[in-house]
Design a protein around this motif. Structure first.
Motif, PDB file in Angstrom:
ATOM      1  N   GLU A 209       0.822  -1.206   0.000  1.00 28.80           N
ATOM      2  CA  GLU A 209       0.000   0.000   0.000  1.00 28.80           C
ATOM      3  C   GLU A 209       0.857   1.258   0.000  1.00 28.80           C
ATOM      4  O   GLU A 209       0.556   2.237  -0.695  1.00 28.80           O
ATOM      5  N   ARG A 213       0.922   4.330  -2.901  1.00 24.17           N
ATOM      6  CA  ARG A 213       0.770   5.770  -2.693  1.00 24.17           C
ATOM      7  C   ARG A 213       1.940   6.531  -3.309  1.00 24.17           C
ATOM      8  O   ARG A 213       1.765   7.624  -3.868  1.00 24.17           O
ATOM      9  N   GLU A 214       3.139   5.958  -3.229  1.00 25.37           N
ATOM     10  CA  GLU A 214       4.302   6.595  -3.850  1.00 25.37           C
ATOM     11  C   GLU A 214       4.159   6.622  -5.372  1.00 25.37           C
ATOM     12  O   GLU A 214       4.466   7.630  -6.023  1.00 25.37           O
ATOM     13  N   ASP A 217       1.627   9.299  -6.285  1.00 19.32           N
ATOM     14  CA  ASP A 217       2.193  10.652  -6.209  1.00 19.32           C
ATOM     15  C   ASP A 217       3.044  10.974  -7.433  1.00 19.32           C
ATOM     16  O   ASP A 217       3.120  12.128  -7.865  1.00 19.32           O
ATOM     17  N   ALA A 242      -6.049   1.233  -2.267  1.00 20.59           N
ATOM     18  CA  ALA A 242      -5.473   2.543  -1.973  1.00 20.59           C
ATOM     19  C   ALA A 242      -5.125   3.332  -3.224  1.00 20.59           C
ATOM     20  O   ALA A 242      -5.044   4.562  -3.180  1.00 20.59           O
TER      21      ALA A 242
END
Length: 306
Positions: A209, A213-214, A217, A242
């Motif tokens: 997860e 998210r990285e 981004d 996510a």
């Protein structure tokens, strides 16, 4: 139709409420036109029994259409497979069948083998020529890093090849499709150091997860395959939940990673439907809404199939 198609392959799922795209499949291996990477025998799940044959290309096209998988990205990941892929997508386009796009690269496990024979640079040049000269070839991939099968002595050549593919994708304006196995940190680091292409896709996303998210981004796409359905894939399902909806894609990596409950059998693009349904469940969405989103994402990332 060969008995292998009728007996060994999982049944075709009910058609999806909205079509989806298999953004990564290996029809060269599925049809027996090409063996998997290297000169060895195919892996057990893609080898026909003695009295059976590989299914035809039409089998995979027809079953995909029946399941609502209306578009396919065929990937060639060594030089012979890359040439085969380029010829196939051109042939299909000439015949008016616009359901297929293509991609080509040198798989990370292939790079050290070529380097050892002094052929890596020439192979990279040919890959660039194949993807640059054909509008139906929209992907530079699968490239990246694989520390599972290649030992420490092959890491340097894998990384050199990966950096070269990143530059090829940027020069040709094609999407970069990444193979990342047990190499998350180095893959992300090299993308930062080289500067990722405008469209960067993690094929068969395998991170957690936090990595999702990285990737989000950084604007990377995350493509989920049949391993999303595996019983031990809770961390992967959390990553899929996510990830931003507009960064999601679907694929099979067929004939590999056949989804549960058919794990261990050979797969085909039609099984993208199983993964898409799991992705909708994981995200708490309707099947139709999830499929409409990933369909749109595929066209945004790869352009029009028409």
């Amino acid at each position: 139709m060969a008995s292998r198609a009728a007996g060994t392959y999982p049944p075709v799922p009910e058609p999806l409420a909205h079509p989806v795209v298999d953004t990564h499949t290996h029809l060269d291996i599925c049809t027996g036109a090409r063996l998997p990477l290297g000169a060895g025998e195919p892996e057990p799940e893609v080898r026909p029994a003695e009295d059976e044959e590989f299914p035809s290309l039409d089998f995979f096209f027809d079953t995909a259409q029946s399941a609502g998988v209306e578009r396919i990205v065929q990937i060639g990941c060594d030089l012979p497979a890359a040439r085969w892929t380029t010829e196939l997508v051109t042939q299909q386009s000439v015949q008016g069948r616009t359901w297929m796009l293509g991609g080509a690269a040198l798989h990370p496990n292939e790079a050290p083998r070529l380097a050892e024979r002094g052929r890596l640079d020439d192979a990279l040049t040919e890959i660039e020529s194949l993807v640059a000269s054909n509008d139906r070839m929209r992907v530079v991939g699968e490239t990246g890093l694989d520390y599972f099968r290649t030992g420490e002595d092959g890491v340097a050549e894998q990384q050199r090849s990966f950096r070269a593919h990143i530059e090829i994708a940027k020069r040709t304006g094609k999407a970069l499709q990444i193979h990342d196995r047990e190499a998350h940190a180095d893959v992300l680091r090299i993308l930062r150091e080289e500067g990722a292409p405008e469209v960067t896709i993690f094929h068969c996303y395998s991170g957690d997860e936090a990595m999702a998210r990285e990737c989000a981004d950084a604007g990377y796409y995350m493509s989920f395959a049949g391993n999303l359905t595996f019983k031990n894939a809770d961390e992967l399902r959390r990553a899929a939940a996510a990830a931003p909806l507009d960064r999601l894609l679907t694929e099979t990596d067929a004939p590999f990673l056949t989804p549960h409950p058919h794990r261990g059998k050979p797969g085909g693009p039609y099984l993208t439907a199983v993964t898409a349904r799991m992705l909708a469940e994981v995200r708490g969405m309707s099947e139709e809404d999830l499929c409409a989103a990933v369909w749109k994402n595929a066209e945004t990332a790869l352009g029009s199939w028409a």
